[in-house]
Design a protein around this motif. Structure first.
Motif, mmCIF file in Angstrom:
data_model
loop_
_atom_site.group_PDB
_atom_site.id
_atom_site.type_symbol
_atom_site.label_atom_id
_atom_site.label_comp_id
_atom_site.label_asym_id
_atom_site.label_seq_id
_atom_site.Cartn_x
_atom_site.Cartn_y
_atom_site.Cartn_z
ATOM 1 N N UNK A 119 18.870 -19.808 12.107
ATOM 2 C CA UNK A 119 19.273 -20.937 12.943
ATOM 3 C C UNK A 119 19.788 -22.055 12.045
ATOM 4 N N UNK A 120 20.376 -23.071 12.636
ATOM 5 C CA UNK A 120 20.930 -24.178 11.857
ATOM 6 C C UNK A 120 19.866 -24.885 11.024
ATOM 7 N N UNK A 121 18.700 -25.135 11.623
ATOM 8 C CA UNK A 121 17.634 -25.804 10.874
ATOM 9 C C UNK A 121 17.066 -24.883 9.793
ATOM 10 N N UNK A 122 17.021 -23.594 10.063
ATOM 11 C CA UNK A 122 16.569 -22.641 9.037
ATOM 12 C C UNK A 122 17.561 -22.605 7.881
ATOM 13 N N UNK A 123 18.841 -22.746 8.184
ATOM 14 C CA UNK A 123 19.849 -22.786 7.130
ATOM 15 C C UNK A 123 19.641 -23.995 6.221
ATOM 16 N N UNK A 124 19.283 -25.135 6.819
ATOM 17 C CA UNK A 124 18.986 -26.333 6.018
ATOM 18 C C UNK A 124 17.859 -26.031 5.043
ATOM 19 N N UNK A 125 16.804 -25.371 5.519
ATOM 20 C CA UNK A 125 15.661 -25.041 4.671
ATOM 21 C C UNK A 125 16.054 -24.078 3.551
ATOM 22 N N UNK A 126 16.878 -23.094 3.877
ATOM 23 C CA UNK A 126 17.303 -22.115 2.862
ATOM 24 C C UNK A 126 18.094 -22.805 1.762
ATOM 25 N N UNK A 127 19.062 -23.627 2.155
ATOM 26 C CA UNK A 127 19.859 -24.336 1.150
ATOM 27 C C UNK A 127 18.989 -25.268 0.302
ATOM 28 N N UNK A 128 18.078 -25.986 0.950
ATOM 29 C CA UNK A 128 17.211 -26.917 0.226
ATOM 30 C C UNK A 128 16.313 -26.173 -0.751
ATOM 31 N N UNK A 180 23.345 -13.048 3.828
ATOM 32 C CA UNK A 180 22.936 -12.337 5.045
ATOM 33 C C UNK A 180 21.842 -13.115 5.783
ATOM 34 N N UNK A 181 20.900 -13.673 5.031
ATOM 35 C CA UNK A 181 19.846 -14.482 5.643
ATOM 36 C C UNK A 181 20.437 -15.684 6.386
ATOM 37 N N UNK A 182 21.426 -16.318 5.779
ATOM 38 C CA UNK A 182 22.043 -17.491 6.392
ATOM 39 C C UNK A 182 22.761 -17.134 7.687
ATOM 40 N N UNK A 183 23.383 -15.971 7.718
ATOM 41 C CA UNK A 183 24.107 -15.553 8.905
ATOM 42 C C UNK A 183 23.189 -15.379 10.107
ATOM 43 N N UNK A 184 21.979 -14.902 9.862
ATOM 44 C CA UNK A 184 21.045 -14.642 10.962
ATOM 45 C C UNK A 184 20.092 -15.811 11.227
#
Length: 247
Positions: free
Chosen positions: A179-188, A173-177
């Motif tokens: 931004x693209x750069x925030x998604x990079x941070x979440x995955x990392x 759910x966090x990934x869906x909401x």
């Protein structure tokens, strides 16, 4: 004869040692597992060996963009790998092999390189007959530069493991909401480096002059301790397929 004071001191020491042994044996297993988290690794090699006669790289090396543990996590059923190819005097044949946990070959593919250096993406997405990676399973891959077809022992190789993981609903759910750069941070932050690299490489391809994305790429490679190739270009036309086979 020992004095009473000496005997009491010895008894106290013995009791202290017994307490330490009992405490260690009864220490919660989950806490012990957490304390060793991140130190476990799998056999593999993310940096290719030294220069061979037919493969002269100078001070460059063949490098896989994977963690030091040699285990790359992904959420993708058909992921791709990033490999840094050093410059070669002439085009070389490359070979990629994917195995399951029982060492059965699932897929193999051969390429030629155009001799110029760069970070390339080894994608499995275009292989419709290749089974999807199962969640929780580990798969081993091998990537070799064939320096002399008649002397395969001279190959320069890297190898490692990849495992597909399933995201918790709250993370998805966090990934869906995000931004693209925030998604990079979440995955990392989750240690899902394959997804972080794919997302960031895609952003850099779309925005090659964005200094923030360049800085983020350096940050990610520093986290992987691969800053030595942080300034190398990401290329998407460096490999020409020779043959491929799904087992």
């Amino acid at each position: 004869m020992f004095s009473k004071k000496t005997q009491l001191k010895k008894i106290s020491t013995i009791l202290s040692l017994m307490f330490l042994v009992i405490s260690a044996n009864s220490y919660p297993q989950q806490v012990m597992a957490q304390s060793s988290k991140g130190r476990e690794g799998l056999p593999g090699r993310r940096v290719g060996g030294g220069t061979r006669g037919e493969c002269s790289f100078g001070d460059k090396k063949l490098i896989a963009l994977i963690p030091e543990s040699n285990l790359l996590l992904t959420t993708s059923p058909k992921p791709n790998l990033f490999i840094y190819l050093p410059p070669t005097a002439t085009p070389k044949t490359l070979e990629f092999v994917l195995q399951d946990e029982q060492e059965n070959i699932m897929y193999e593919k051969s390429f030629t390189t155009n001799k110029y250096p760069g970070i390339v993406s080894m994608s499995l997405l275009d292989q419709s007959s290749l089974p999807q990676l199962a969640v929780g399973k580990k798969y081993r891959w091998f990537f070799s530069m064939i320096c002399n077809p008649d002397k395969r022992e001279n190959d320069i190789s890297v190898d490692g493991w990849i495992s597909r993981v399933k995201l918790e609903p709250n993370i998805a759910q966090q990934l869906e909401s995000a931004t693209s750069t925030e998604q990079v941070n979440i995955y990392a932050n989750l240690g899902i480096w394959q997804d972080a690299l794919v997302k960031l490489a895609t952003l850099r391809h779309q925005n090659p002059r964005d200094p923030q994305l360049t800085a983020k790429w350096l940050q990610v490679l520093q986290a992987l301790k691969l800053e030595v190739i942080a300034q190398e270009g990401i290329v998407d036309a460096n490999l020409n397929e020779i043959s491929s086979a799904v087992r």
